[in-house]
Structures are given as C-alpha cells and as structure tokens.
Enzyme design. Structure first.
Site: not given
Length: 164
Positions: A127-129
C-alpha cells in the site's frame, strides 16, 4: 523465470496483474508511471490469478483490510526494505515519507524512500498509496493522484465502521 499476466476490471479501471513463477510480482494501472515494458509481462493467461482477483474484489467492496496473497518484490535491498515497511502500514492510516524513513532506520533518506515508494511494483497490495506528504497532502502516486485519493477514501475512517 516464467512470467504471465492478466487484465482485470476494477473501480479504478483496468488493472494488469503480473506473476513471476506463479507469484504476484506486478500490479499496474492504466497510464501507470514507471510501468515496465508490457512485453516483459509474458503471455496473457486466464488462470493463475484467482486468489489475487478475489482479494482485490473483497478490498474494493470494503470487505478486506489486509492482503494475504504472496508477492514477489523485485528490486534493490533498500527498495525492498521500504516496501516491507509499506506492508506494515495499517489499513486506514497515512504515514509520511519521514515516518517510513524512520521505520527503516534511515531518517536521512526521505527522498530515497519517496523514490522507492514510486517504484513499488505491486501497487494497492503493497500500500504505497498510504504514504503522504509531511503536511498530509497527497503527493505522487504511480497510478495518479485521483486513484490515490480514491484508495484513501475507500479506507477512510468514516467508511471503516461499516465494514463488519
């Protein structure tokens, strides 16, 4: 090393899933920045991605907060350290690049953390977001800021109460 890929529909548009030797190694969106040349994805197949497709559907439906599908993260040691930390950011939380740098014990490498975050090959599942600017502002996302906002809204605390 055998690579295959498939395309799936999602609320964010078509997603390209890539597997290396049967393990998920890529998740790319339409107009994805820094996407590898699609010719490296191997043949398009209609099987082998069922678990990933199911978990993504559950996530987009608000029924899944954590992914358990195995992933193969191909990158340098520093990148993999950053990506490992990204996987520990809890659903619904936002961390700054500074906090990620601190978590890997390299508070002096905030810019490098940003670069590694941008090169995450398995977006959404890793989850880089969930990484935002120090002031909470939405900053770079390989799938575009509109998609980053969509994912953060999907995970927002106001929606979390209705998940279970």
């Amino acid at each position: 090393m055998m690579r295959t890929h498939t395309l799936i529909d999602s609320p964010m548009g078509t997603l390209t899933l890539v597997a290396t030797d049967g393990v998920l190694s890529g998740l790319y969106m339409e107009q994805h920045l820094r996407m590898p040349d699609p010719s490296t994805f191997g043949p398009r197949v209609g099987h082998g991605f069922e678990e990933t497709v199911e978990q993504l559907a559950e996530y987009f439906a608000g029924l899944r907060r954590e992914f358990t599908v195995p992933v193969r993260l191909e990158g340098g040691d520093f990148q993999r350290r950053v990506w490992d930390v990204l996987r520990t950011i809890p659903y619904g939380q936002r961390w700054s690049y500074t906090r990620v740098a601190d978590a890997i014990g390299r508070p002096d490498r905030v810019r490098a953390v940003g670069a590694a975050n941008a090169r995450n090959p398995v977006a959404v599942i890793v989850p880089c977001h969930r990484v935002v600017g120090g002031d909470g502002a939405l900053t770079g996302f390989s799938g575009g800021l509109a998609r980053k906002g969509f994912l953060l809204e999907l995970e927002s605390p106001a929606r979390q109460g209705s998940l279970f």
